[in-house]
Design an enzyme around this catalytic site. Structure first.
Site, PDB file in Angstrom:
ATOM      1  N   ASN A  67      -2.504  19.364   1.265  1.00 21.73           N
ATOM      2  CA  ASN A  67      -3.576  18.542   1.807  1.00 21.73           C
ATOM      3  C   ASN A  67      -3.371  18.203   3.288  1.00 21.73           C
ATOM      4  O   ASN A  67      -4.327  18.176   4.059  1.00 21.73           O
ATOM      5  CB  ASN A  67      -3.639  17.272   0.952  1.00 21.73           C
ATOM      6  CG  ASN A  67      -4.610  16.269   1.495  1.00 21.73           C
ATOM      7  OD1 ASN A  67      -4.208  15.298   2.125  1.00 21.73           O
ATOM      8  ND2 ASN A  67      -5.881  16.504   1.284  1.00 21.73           N
ATOM      9  N   ASP A  88      -0.589  11.051  -3.165  1.00 20.78           N
ATOM     10  CA  ASP A  88       0.582  11.531  -2.408  1.00 20.78           C
ATOM     11  C   ASP A  88       0.831  12.961  -2.913  1.00 20.78           C
ATOM     12  O   ASP A  88      -0.101  13.597  -3.418  1.00 20.78           O
ATOM     13  CB  ASP A  88       1.767  10.581  -2.641  1.00 20.78           C
ATOM     14  CG  ASP A  88       2.892  10.797  -1.631  1.00 20.78           C
ATOM     15  OD1 ASP A  88       2.749  10.368  -0.478  1.00 20.78           O
ATOM     16  OD2 ASP A  88       3.918  11.408  -1.981  1.00 20.78           O
ATOM     17  N   SER A 113      -7.327   5.234   4.143  1.00 14.34           N
ATOM     18  CA  SER A 113      -7.253   4.443   2.906  1.00 14.34           C
ATOM     19  C   SER A 113      -7.639   2.999   3.194  1.00 14.34           C
ATOM     20  O   SER A 113      -8.344   2.357   2.403  1.00 14.34           O
ATOM     21  CB  SER A 113      -5.832   4.454   2.338  1.00 14.34           C
ATOM     22  OG  SER A 113      -5.633   5.583   1.535  1.00 14.34           O
ATOM     23  N   LYS A 141       5.174   2.322  -3.051  1.00 13.40           N
ATOM     24  CA  LYS A 141       5.056   3.723  -3.458  1.00 13.40           C
ATOM     25  C   LYS A 141       5.221   3.801  -4.958  1.00 13.40           C
ATOM     26  O   LYS A 141       5.843   2.929  -5.569  1.00 13.40           O
ATOM     27  CB  LYS A 141       6.151   4.566  -2.787  1.00 13.40           C
ATOM     28  CG  LYS A 141       5.780   6.029  -2.667  1.00 13.40           C
ATOM     29  CD  LYS A 141       4.796   6.230  -1.529  1.00 13.40           C
ATOM     30  CE  LYS A 141       4.519   7.664  -1.241  1.00 13.40           C
ATOM     31  NZ  LYS A 141       3.960   7.815   0.111  1.00 13.40           N
ATOM     32  N   LYS A 166       0.857  -1.198   0.000  1.00 14.53           N
ATOM     33  CA  LYS A 166       0.000   0.000   0.000  1.00 14.53           C
ATOM     34  C   LYS A 166       0.882   1.232   0.000  1.00 14.53           C
ATOM     35  O   LYS A 166       1.869   1.287   0.734  1.00 14.53           O
ATOM     36  CB  LYS A 166      -0.847  -0.035   1.294  1.00 14.53           C
ATOM     37  CG  LYS A 166      -1.860   1.066   1.390  1.00 14.53           C
ATOM     38  CD  LYS A 166      -3.178   0.683   0.760  1.00 14.53           C
ATOM     39  CE  LYS A 166      -4.111   1.863   0.588  1.00 14.53           C
ATOM     40  NZ  LYS A 166      -3.763   2.715  -0.578  1.00 14.53           N
TER      41      LYS A 166
HETATM   42  N1  GLU Z   1       0.608   8.933   0.482  1.00 13.66           N
HETATM   43  C1  GLU Z   1       0.146   8.713   1.816  1.00 13.66           C
HETATM   44  C2  GLU Z   1       1.294   8.319   2.724  1.00 13.66           C
HETATM   45  O1  GLU Z   1       2.426   8.619   2.461  1.00 13.66           O
HETATM   46  C3  GLU Z   1      -1.034   7.771   1.878  1.00 13.66           C
HETATM   47  C4  GLU Z   1      -0.812   6.395   1.331  1.00 13.66           C
HETATM   48  C5  GLU Z   1      -2.093   5.576   1.228  1.00 13.66           C
HETATM   49  O2  GLU Z   1      -3.142   6.072   1.573  1.00 13.66           O
HETATM   50  O3  GLU Z   1      -1.963   4.429   0.789  1.00 13.66           O
HETATM   51  O4  GLU Z   1       1.096   7.788   3.783  1.00 13.66           O
END
Ligand code: GLU
Length: 436
Positions: A225, A144, A362, A104, A68
């Site tokens: 955000n 992100d 999420s 990622k 994730k």
């Molecule tokens: N981009 C966000 C983070 O760095 C959320 C990642 C997600 O929701 O999977 O935690």
């Protein structure tokens, strides 16, 4: 040569390993990502020309569940950065006890230079290129830096077209109308606020003890955000948010800024500095325009880096004057800066705890998509609070027990959970007869 970001990230792991007993197999496996995909994305531009963008998706570890993590659109994106961000996602999900591994993705570009139609073609092209590397049970992307619900909607739609079936659970952070969760867009900032309130109660005593004390002062770097939401919640809760910034620079006033009007002006003008300079509020508030570097060095109670990685390094750590730092960005402090801040008596609350609210909601979105039952905003926020505060309190206790930093404690917590999952699949001891 400068350390790679991933080598730097791994140093936090080495520190935590002395406090947790995990097998050498696990420690070894967590040093490098499971799989890294690099793709080229050809995009037809509005003027008829073709541009080819570089994109990445990295699975760091999937022992605890499908991987994730978000997708970043930014000019600085490169493989080393994406691998480090995937590493942090692995530890974040484990520290919060979410049933996910870490991943990622990213595309190297400045999305502000693309038209909306070009951005849509790029987003769909990225999914075409990585479709076999993601899936609701294998790897689930999310927003992100510089990506948003609309982009997630295009991506989910493209994946569904490729698979010839509606697949909302392949991606989180979607628009609510397309199966997104209520509360997802504000989740990172809201989660950070819950952690901050719980930790400040330990540091300063309960809110009732603070009744007659001056408001805690806060500086927030980054007004996206995450940063703008946490700034607003702190403002509403009575903190004095004295400085905020975006990528162009910041504003500072010792009496505290009016965050709601900055949010409004930022939405209208897209620049934080414009808020007090061009708007009607300009004449009302005496403020100072400052750089991002100056913001980091302000003498405040709480500093919140909520922009990009490596903002506080060995080069400027000595100049930091905040008492507490809450990392809302991923990786804003380098490993060598940790020691300098520690020696100065500055308490740092780490990214893998503080900004985990985004991936937590999420997870809720993925659960809702799979069950087909959708929750109210109250339910989402109540579950988010419970998850964040439980993790923060557990990590606080580990830090007290081992007399170690909150960062090391967060890694100890994550490693314990990762180690248990890895060891349950067999370790050297199981195979050479050291265990019954
Ligand atoms: N981009 C966000 C983070 O760095 C959320 C990642 C997600 O929701 O999977 O935690």
């Amino acid at each position: 040569m400068a350390n790679s970001l991933l080598t730097d990230a791994s140093r936090r792991l080495d520190r935590a390993l002395q406090y947790v007993s995990i097998s050498e197999d696990t420690a070894e496996r967590l040093k490098s990502p499971k799989a890294s995909l690099k793709v080229s994305i050809p995009v037809r531009m509005d003027d008829g020309s073709l541009r080819v963008f570089e994109g990445y998706r990295v699975h760091f570890d999937d022992t605890r569940g499908p991987t994730k993590g978000g997708i970043r659109f930014h000019p600085q994106v490169n493989l080393d950065e994406v691998q480090s961000l995937a590493f942090w996602m692995t530890f974040k999900c484990a520290a919060l006890n979410l049933p996910f591994g870490g991943a990622k993705g990213g595309v190297t570009l400045n999305p502000k230079e693309l038209s909306k139609a070009e951005l849509e073609r790029l987003s769909r092209g990225y999914i075409d290129a990585i479709a076999n590397f993601i899936g609701p049970d294998t790897d689930i992307p999310a927003p992100d830096v510089y990506t948003n619900p609309m982009i997630m909607g295009w991506m989910m739609d493209q994946y569904s077209i490729i698979r010839q079936q509606r697949s909302p659970a392949v991606i989180t952070g979607k628009p609510v109308a397309l199966g997104g969760s209520l509360g997802r867009s504000t989740a990172t900032g809201t989660g950070a606020f819950y952690v901050l309130e719980a930790m400040m109660a330990h540091l300063l005593g309960q809110p009732s003890d603070q009744a007659n004390k001056p408001a805690q002062t806060v500086a927030v770097q980054g007004f996206g955000n995450a940063g703008s939401v946490v700034a607003r919640l702190l403002f509403d809760a009575g903190y004095a948010v004295v400085a905020v910034s975006d990528s162009h620079g910041g504003i500072y006033t010792p009496q505290g800024l009016d965050i709601p009007s900055i949010q409004q002006f930022k939405a209208d003008t897209r620049a934080v500095q414009a808020v007090y300079c061009d708007g009607t509020v300009c004449s009302l508030v005496d403020h100072k325009v400052i750089t991002n570097e100056e913001l980091l060095q302000l003498e405040v109670d709480i500093l919140i880096p909520a922009a990009l990685e490596n903002q506080i390094t060995a080069a400027n750590a000595d100049a930091i004057r905040a008492r507490y730092i809450f990392e809302v960005a991923n990786g804003p402090i380098s490993a060598d800066a940790d020691d300098i801040l520690d020696a100065k008596g500055i308490t740092v609350f780490p990214d893998i705890l503080v900004n985990a609210g985004g991936v937590t909601v999420s997870y809720f979105e993925w659960v809702q998509n799979r069950s087909g039952l959708y929750w109210t905003l109250e339910e989402v926020n109540q579950r988010l609070k419970q998850q964040m505060v439980t993790a923060a309190e557990t990590i606080w206790q580990i830090a007290q027990t081992h007399q170690t930093s909150m960062r090391t404690a967060a890694y100890v917590q994550a490693l314990t959970s990762l180690g248990a999952a890895m060891d349950a699949r067999g370790t050297r001891a199981d195979y050479v007869g050291e265990k019954g």
